[in-house]
Scaffold this active site. Structure first.
Site, PDB file in Angstrom:
ATOM      1  N   HIS A 156       0.847  -1.223   0.000  1.00  0.00           N
ATOM      2  CA  HIS A 156       0.000   0.000   0.000  1.00  0.00           C
ATOM      3  C   HIS A 156       0.869   1.255   0.000  1.00  0.00           C
ATOM      4  CE1 HIS A 156      -3.330  -2.705   1.326  1.00  0.00           C
ATOM      5  NE2 HIS A 156      -2.357  -3.252   2.021  1.00  0.00           N
ATOM      6  N   SER A 277      14.809  21.806 -16.450  1.00  0.00           N
ATOM      7  CA  SER A 277      13.615  22.597 -16.720  1.00  0.00           C
ATOM      8  C   SER A 277      14.031  23.923 -17.336  1.00  0.00           C
ATOM      9  CB  SER A 277      12.855  22.837 -15.411  1.00  0.00           C
ATOM     10  OG  SER A 277      12.084  24.024 -15.495  1.00  0.00           O
ATOM     11  N   LYS A 283      16.114  22.158 -11.351  1.00  0.00           N
ATOM     12  CA  LYS A 283      15.467  20.868 -11.577  1.00  0.00           C
ATOM     13  C   LYS A 283      16.312  19.841 -12.324  1.00  0.00           C
ATOM     14  CE  LYS A 283      11.164  20.354 -11.801  1.00  0.00           C
ATOM     15  NZ  LYS A 283      10.368  19.333 -11.143  1.00  0.00           N
ATOM     16  N   GLU A 290      10.067   8.449 -17.211  1.00  0.00           N
ATOM     17  CA  GLU A 290       8.712   8.885 -17.575  1.00  0.00           C
ATOM     18  C   GLU A 290       8.357   8.434 -18.985  1.00  0.00           C
ATOM     19  OE1 GLU A 290       8.003  13.033 -15.360  1.00  0.00           O
ATOM     20  OE2 GLU A 290       9.889  12.913 -16.421  1.00  0.00           O
TER      21      GLU A 290
END
Ligand code: ARG
Length: 467
Positions: A156, A277, A283, A290
């Site tokens: 979980h 970024s 970043k 992804e």
């Protein structure tokens, strides 16, 4: 010349003419089409439809088309050819004249396309197996390097029990091993030769189908011409197997994306597989992960498209089958690239073992082992569960871990607690009490790692046996 214009009085609508062509994408099957045609020509010669001289002419023409296309891919910029079968016929005739038309004796594009697709997928499976073996090797190397480092495991997404980092990595090894197994299995079933099935009812010529199968390294001829000319089970199996591979790569990506977040800090992203970024100078983003996560959606989409396409088709060939091609090409290419980048990422990624180890020893992850300790002292598990639950409650009030509770306090919960409790809930003891096949006990993981090497060698053997 078209392959079918005889009975038509009117030309095709120009828009429809170009829309129904598959050559813009099935040109990828050129080598398969040439190999299958050469095998077919040999069979025609075997029954006297081609003289030895004609066979030689056709065989040479087929070979030259291949070398010319390789030298100059512009050869394939052909607006006239309907599909790769038409292209090859036109090319053969351009090179050797009228005799080239003999190649299509007793043959149908319906059997050709399914033969080409089998050859294509077979080669893609071999390449994918090699890619999976490389990825598995990298996982094993990283697991070996991790040694006895520990981390939390989650259910979980809540901390559950400590595990070895190697045990976590080997979980993915198992998924990829199953992926390889599925592809190997798919390869076995697809490796039969449709040539000689004709358009639907079987060839009108007494071809030696065994010989064609042998030439193309198929295990046998297909058994039923109606099935053979319309079957795409092998494509569905291939695409579904790639979907499951995609699911595994996507779950792995998702986990690493979570683990590299500042909140977890288990994983340091390699700069070589990240981007920044344009707006926020600080970043570093996990783009490789992804994209792998996103590409898996394409694999699943392609598998769905072909699966759904097939479900309403009456026997035998229908033009709908042409639409199965692009999803096959796209998935094959996409999966190989995903494997390549996942392997590269996995080689480079760094783990912050200190952060992982600290997390592995907090939040009462030894509670299950603590309850098991009481079971060893004769306490029924349900009671032990409650007693440790009460101890955890106590710790939460005090802001400490189980090992910080004094023995007297533990004994006030239950007299079964003794001094050896503290050893039993230490990290290594907690790991080692999971001493079953497949468990995270250190000796078990060591054994699993030792066996992993042999399993990869076997897989590589299978992949290279066909290369
Ligand atoms: N381009 C076609 C395909 O991919 C080849 C088979 C065409 N057969 C036919 N009867 N029109 O399916």
């Amino acid at each position: 010349m078209k392959m079918w214009s005889g009975r038509f009085r009117q030309p095709l609508d120009p828009g429809f003419e170009s829309w129904q062509r598959s050559f813009p994408f099935d040109k990828q099957l050129l080598n398969e089409e040439l190999a299958a045609s050469a095998a077919y020509a040999k069979a025609l010669a075997g029954i006297g439809i081609l003289s030895p001289a004609e066979l030689e002419q056709i065989t040479n023409a087929l070979r030259d088309i291949g070398t010319d296309a390789q030298k100059d891919p512009a050869l394939l910029d052909d607006e006239e050819s309907e599909d790769v079968h038409h292209f090859v016929e036109r090319q053969v005739v351009t090179r050797i004249g009228e005799v080239g038309y003999k190649l299509h004796s007793g043959r149908s594009r319906n059997e050709q396309i399914t033969t080409d697709l089998r050859l294509y997928i077979r080669a893609q499976i071999d390449a994918t197996l090699t890619g999976i073996a490389g990825l598995m090797e990298t996982f094993v190397r990283r697991a070996t390097e991790a040694g006895e480092r520990t981390m939390p495991s989650y259910t979980h997404l809540q901390r559950a029990e400590p595990v070895l980092v190697a045990h976590w990595l080997l979980a993915y090894f198992e998924m990829f091993a199953r992926d390889a197994d599925r592809l190997t299995d798919c390869r076995k079933r697809l490796n039969v030769s449709p040539l000689g099935s004709g358009a639907i009812a079987g060839s009108t010529l007494p071809l030696d189908r065994h010989d064609i199968a042998r030439t193309l390294e198929f295990d046998a001829p297909t058994a039923n011409s109606m099935d053979a000319t319309s079957d795409r089970d092998f494509a569905i199996e291939f695409l579904q197997a790639l979907s499951v591979l995609g699911i595994h790569l996507s779950r792995w990506s998702e986990e690493l994306i979570i683990f590299c977040s500042q909140e977890f800090g288990f994983v340091k992203l390699p700069e070589s597989y990240s981007t920044g970024s344009s707006a926020m100078p600080q970043k570093q983003n996990p783009d490789a992960l992804e994209l792998i996560r996103a590409k898996s959606a394409r694999l699943i989409g392609n598998a769905s498209a072909v699966t759904i396409n097939m479900k309403g088709l009456p026997l035998a060939y229908n033009k709908d089958l042409q639409e199965t091609q692009q999803p096959i090409f796209d998935s094959a290419i996409t999966a190989l690239a995903m494997l390549q980048h996942a392997t590269g990422f996995m080689r480079e990624v760094q783990f912050d073992f200190a952060v992982m180890a600290a997390a592995a020893q907090s939040h009462f992850m030894n509670a299950f082992a603590a309850a098991t300790y009481l079971v060893g002292k004769g306490v029924p598990f349900r009671r032990a569960h409650e007693i440790i639950g009460a101890a955890v409650r106590l710790c939460m009030d005090k802001g400490c871990e189980l090992q910080a509770l004094p023995l007297s306090e533990l004994q006030s919960l239950n007299p079964a607690f003794e001094q050896d409790f503290y050893d039993a809930i230490q990290l290594n003891a907690v790991l080692d009490c999971h001493d079953v096949i497949g468990g995270t006990a250190r000796a078990r993981v060591k054994k699993a790692l030792a066996e992993a090497g042999g399993r990869i060698a076997k897989l590589k053997g299978e992949a290279h046996a066909h290369a």
